[in-house]
Design a protein around this motif. Structure first.
Motif, PDB file in Angstrom:
ATOM      1  N   VAL A  73      10.429   1.791  -0.902  1.00  0.00           N
ATOM      2  CA  VAL A  73       9.938   0.436  -1.265  1.00  0.00           C
ATOM      3  C   VAL A  73      11.073  -0.757  -0.926  1.00  0.00           C
ATOM      4  O   VAL A  73      10.764  -1.598  -0.254  1.00  0.00           O
ATOM      5  N   ASP A  74      12.389  -0.433  -1.196  1.00  0.00           N
ATOM      6  CA  ASP A  74      13.292  -1.199  -0.759  1.00  0.00           C
ATOM      7  C   ASP A  74      13.453  -1.395   0.914  1.00  0.00           C
ATOM      8  O   ASP A  74      13.502  -2.519   1.411  1.00  0.00           O
ATOM      9  N   LEU A  75      13.152  -0.172   1.562  1.00  0.00           N
ATOM     10  CA  LEU A  75      13.185  -0.501   3.079  1.00  0.00           C
ATOM     11  C   LEU A  75      11.578  -1.269   3.494  1.00  0.00           C
ATOM     12  O   LEU A  75      12.009  -1.906   4.475  1.00  0.00           O
ATOM     13  N   LEU A  76      10.976  -1.001   2.740  1.00  0.00           N
ATOM     14  CA  LEU A  76       9.674  -1.780   3.174  1.00  0.00           C
ATOM     15  C   LEU A  76       9.722  -3.221   2.935  1.00  0.00           C
ATOM     16  O   LEU A  76       9.407  -4.326   3.637  1.00  0.00           O
ATOM     17  N   LEU A  77      10.319  -3.699   1.725  1.00  0.00           N
ATOM     18  CA  LEU A  77      10.345  -5.084   1.552  1.00  0.00           C
ATOM     19  C   LEU A  77      11.565  -5.880   2.517  1.00  0.00           C
ATOM     20  O   LEU A  77      11.286  -6.917   2.916  1.00  0.00           O
TER      21      LEU A  77
ATOM     22  N   VAL B  53      -2.736  -5.913   2.062  1.00  0.00           N
ATOM     23  CA  VAL B  53      -1.233  -5.923   1.631  1.00  0.00           C
ATOM     24  C   VAL B  53      -0.246  -6.180   2.497  1.00  0.00           C
ATOM     25  O   VAL B  53      -0.497  -6.776   3.573  1.00  0.00           O
ATOM     26  N   ASP B  54       1.013  -6.563   2.382  1.00  0.00           N
ATOM     27  CA  ASP B  54       2.314  -7.151   3.074  1.00  0.00           C
ATOM     28  C   ASP B  54       2.859  -6.061   3.943  1.00  0.00           C
ATOM     29  O   ASP B  54       3.412  -6.286   4.923  1.00  0.00           O
ATOM     30  N   GLY B  55       2.753  -4.796   3.520  1.00  0.00           N
ATOM     31  CA  GLY B  55       3.238  -3.544   4.209  1.00  0.00           C
ATOM     32  C   GLY B  55       2.635  -2.364   3.588  1.00  0.00           C
ATOM     33  O   GLY B  55       2.085  -2.424   2.307  1.00  0.00           O
ATOM     34  N   VAL B  56       2.903  -1.097   4.226  1.00  0.00           N
ATOM     35  CA  VAL B  56       2.236   0.314   3.546  1.00  0.00           C
ATOM     36  C   VAL B  56       3.436   1.216   3.664  1.00  0.00           C
ATOM     37  O   VAL B  56       4.253   1.323   4.932  1.00  0.00           O
ATOM     38  N   LEU B  57       3.548   1.867   2.720  1.00  0.00           N
ATOM     39  CA  LEU B  57       4.378   3.208   2.679  1.00  0.00           C
ATOM     40  C   LEU B  57       3.534   4.392   2.799  1.00  0.00           C
ATOM     41  O   LEU B  57       2.384   4.676   2.531  1.00  0.00           O
ATOM     42  N   LEU B  58       3.787   5.085   3.983  1.00  0.00           N
ATOM     43  CA  LEU B  58       2.957   6.387   4.349  1.00  0.00           C
ATOM     44  C   LEU B  58       3.801   7.358   4.137  1.00  0.00           C
ATOM     45  O   LEU B  58       4.821   7.900   4.834  1.00  0.00           O
ATOM     46  N   CYS B  59       3.433   8.406   3.119  1.00  0.00           N
ATOM     47  CA  CYS B  59       3.958   9.534   2.670  1.00  0.00           C
ATOM     48  C   CYS B  59       3.318  11.000   3.311  1.00  0.00           C
ATOM     49  O   CYS B  59       2.224  10.934   3.048  1.00  0.00           O
ATOM     50  N   SER B  60       4.307  11.537   3.694  1.00  0.00           N
ATOM     51  CA  SER B  60       3.939  12.780   4.346  1.00  0.00           C
ATOM     52  C   SER B  60       2.832  12.729   5.243  1.00  0.00           C
ATOM     53  O   SER B  60       1.694  13.425   5.023  1.00  0.00           O
TER      54      SER B  60
ATOM     55  N   GLY C 127       0.707  -1.300   0.064  1.00  0.00           N
ATOM     56  CA  GLY C 127       0.105   0.001   0.181  1.00  0.00           C
ATOM     57  C   GLY C 127       0.799   1.350  -0.037  1.00  0.00           C
ATOM     58  O   GLY C 127       1.794   1.201   0.504  1.00  0.00           O
ATOM     59  N   LEU C 128       0.358   2.298  -0.763  1.00  0.00           N
ATOM     60  CA  LEU C 128       1.124   3.501  -0.708  1.00  0.00           C
ATOM     61  C   LEU C 128      -0.108   4.576  -0.442  1.00  0.00           C
ATOM     62  O   LEU C 128      -0.789   4.851  -1.202  1.00  0.00           O
TER      63      LEU C 128
ATOM     64  N   ALA D 293       1.502   0.356  13.585  1.00  0.00           N
ATOM     65  CA  ALA D 293       2.717  -0.286  12.869  1.00  0.00           C
ATOM     66  C   ALA D 293       2.628  -1.607  13.606  1.00  0.00           C
ATOM     67  O   ALA D 293       3.561  -2.609  13.248  1.00  0.00           O
ATOM     68  N   ALA D 294       2.061  -1.832  14.690  1.00  0.00           N
ATOM     69  CA  ALA D 294       1.943  -3.082  15.348  1.00  0.00           C
ATOM     70  C   ALA D 294       1.236  -4.199  14.616  1.00  0.00           C
ATOM     71  O   ALA D 294       1.320  -5.294  14.838  1.00  0.00           O
ATOM     72  N   ASP D 295       0.378  -3.666  13.658  1.00  0.00           N
ATOM     73  CA  ASP D 295      -0.459  -4.741  13.050  1.00  0.00           C
ATOM     74  C   ASP D 295      -0.087  -4.653  11.470  1.00  0.00           C
ATOM     75  O   ASP D 295      -0.380  -5.664  10.747  1.00  0.00           O
ATOM     76  N   ILE D 296       0.816  -3.850  10.691  1.00  0.00           N
ATOM     77  CA  ILE D 296       1.317  -3.958   9.524  1.00  0.00           C
ATOM     78  C   ILE D 296       2.509  -3.411   9.383  1.00  0.00           C
ATOM     79  O   ILE D 296       2.661  -2.378   9.917  1.00  0.00           O
ATOM     80  N   PRO D 297       3.553  -3.961   8.621  1.00  0.00           N
ATOM     81  CA  PRO D 297       4.938  -3.122   8.273  1.00  0.00           C
ATOM     82  C   PRO D 297       4.689  -1.902   7.927  1.00  0.00           C
ATOM     83  O   PRO D 297       4.132  -1.795   6.669  1.00  0.00           O
ATOM     84  N   LEU D 298       5.104  -0.758   8.449  1.00  0.00           N
ATOM     85  CA  LEU D 298       5.111   0.623   7.884  1.00  0.00           C
ATOM     86  C   LEU D 298       6.465   1.398   7.548  1.00  0.00           C
ATOM     87  O   LEU D 298       7.343   0.904   8.542  1.00  0.00           O
ATOM     88  N   VAL D 299       6.539   1.964   6.663  1.00  0.00           N
ATOM     89  CA  VAL D 299       7.509   2.979   6.223  1.00  0.00           C
ATOM     90  C   VAL D 299       7.042   4.251   6.113  1.00  0.00           C
ATOM     91  O   VAL D 299       6.118   4.398   5.162  1.00  0.00           O
ATOM     92  N   VAL D 300       7.630   5.256   6.751  1.00  0.00           N
ATOM     93  CA  VAL D 300       7.092   6.645   6.576  1.00  0.00           C
ATOM     94  C   VAL D 300       8.231   7.542   5.933  1.00  0.00           C
ATOM     95  O   VAL D 300       9.403   7.203   5.956  1.00  0.00           O
TER      96      VAL D 300
END
Length: 332
Positions: free
Chosen positions: A293-297, A116-123, A64-65, A135-142
């Protein structure tokens, strides 16, 4: 007959599990081996069954993005690069827009977590505590936010703000204004702290004007305050705010850059087409999408053993037509 995963394994000289890992977690496979497997799959016309793989691995191969405002030209290059980078790793990206609403943002994260397997959270507009809880429920990268214990991609807007102030100082400006963004914005806070410190070091005054909507309309609304501030040089929260500000100043008979110099942040296409062409702090949006994307994977692959990573990307000043020396004798 359609090629099978075993056919690809035989053709590339690897175990079936390596073929599976090439498509489900490519970052865990040696690049030379991965390329050999992908070449064999291409030659054989093999396409992995995503549904079967999800049942086997427990992963969807979807990401997710979430962006604050998809209509803002800042976000499309980031989205495009993230999608292309994810596709190279056999992942699909679902894009969602919060319209600058933190409640919608939280709802979207909760909904996407099931798909999804993880979410990118932008701004993000959510507070850090809410992000930590989700973030306890799904991998997040901000992206463009620092949250304790979470991986993040930061564009060095503080460095960019210092460059902008230094540029105005070099032109001879001695009274500056900062048109900030939304309250709670990490970017706005970084800009404010860096610009204020640089102005203090130079012994000049910096007027803070805001919070403001991060849109052209927000810049229009701030024009009257900028005019009253007496500033001859202005740093705006982003390019859209800067473009709106230039329009609002023009409506009040104020010339840019003849009377007031204006600098934006982002380096979006409309700023290059604006008249005057906008001096701006260029943000590495495409690189941010790929890095996120790299950090989230990495986080998805490591699971609970994931170690938070921080990537800071360089910003730069692009000088165009919206900045010039202040009018001689001060602005009238």
């Amino acid at each position: 007959m359609a090629a099978t995963i075993r056919d690809v394994a035989n053709a590339s000289g690897v175990h079936v599990s390596t073929v599976s890992r090439t498509f489900s977690a490519p970052h865990l496979v040696n690049p030379a081996t991965r390329n050999r497997v992908l070449a064999a799959a291409e030659d054989l016309g093999y396409r992995p069954n995503r549904v079967a793989r999800a049942l086997t691995t427990g992963r969807t191969n979807n990401l997710g993005l979430i962006v604050a405002d998809i209509a803002n030209p800042f976000f499309p290059p980031l989205i495009k690069s993230a999608q292309a980078h994810a596709r190279e790793r056999d992942y699909h990206v679902f894009v969602a827009d919060t319209d600058e609403d933190h409640l919608v943002e939280e709802e979207l994260i909760q909904t996407l977590a099931k798909q999804v397997d993880g979410v990118l959270l932008c701004s993000p507009r959510l507070g850090n505590r809410a992000i930590e809880r989700l973030a306890a429920d799904i991998p997040l990268v901000v992206v463009n936010r620092r949250v304790k214990g979470m991986s993040a991609v930061l564009m060095d807007v503080a460095h960019g703000a210092r460059l902008a102030v230094e540029h105005l100082l070099a032109l001879g400006h001695r009274r500056l204004a900062l048109v900030t963004g939304p309250s709670g914005s990490w970017t706005s806070g970084e800009m404010r702290a860096a610009a204020a410190q640089r102005a203090k070091d130079a012994g000049i005054e910096l007027v803070i004007l805001g919070p403001n909507a991060p849109t052209e309309r927000g810049g229009l609304a701030a024009a009257a305050q900028v005019r009253r501030s007496g500033a001859t040089g202005v740093l705006a929260y982003n390019d859209m705010v800067a473009i709106g500000l230039i329009e609002g100043l023009s409506e009040r008979g104020v010339s840019v850059p003849g009377d007031i110099s204006v600098i934006g942040v982002d380096d979006i296409v409309p700023g290059r087409l604006n008249r005057p062409k906008l001096t701006t702090v260029a943000m590495p949006t495409s690189a941010a999408g790929r890095t996120a994307v790299d950090l989230l994977l990495q986080a998805v692959g490591a699971g609970e053993a994931a170690t938070p990573a921080l990537a800071t990307l360089e910003t730069s000043l692009v000088v165009r037509e919206s900045t010039a020396p202040p009018p001689s004798g001060g602005r009238t």
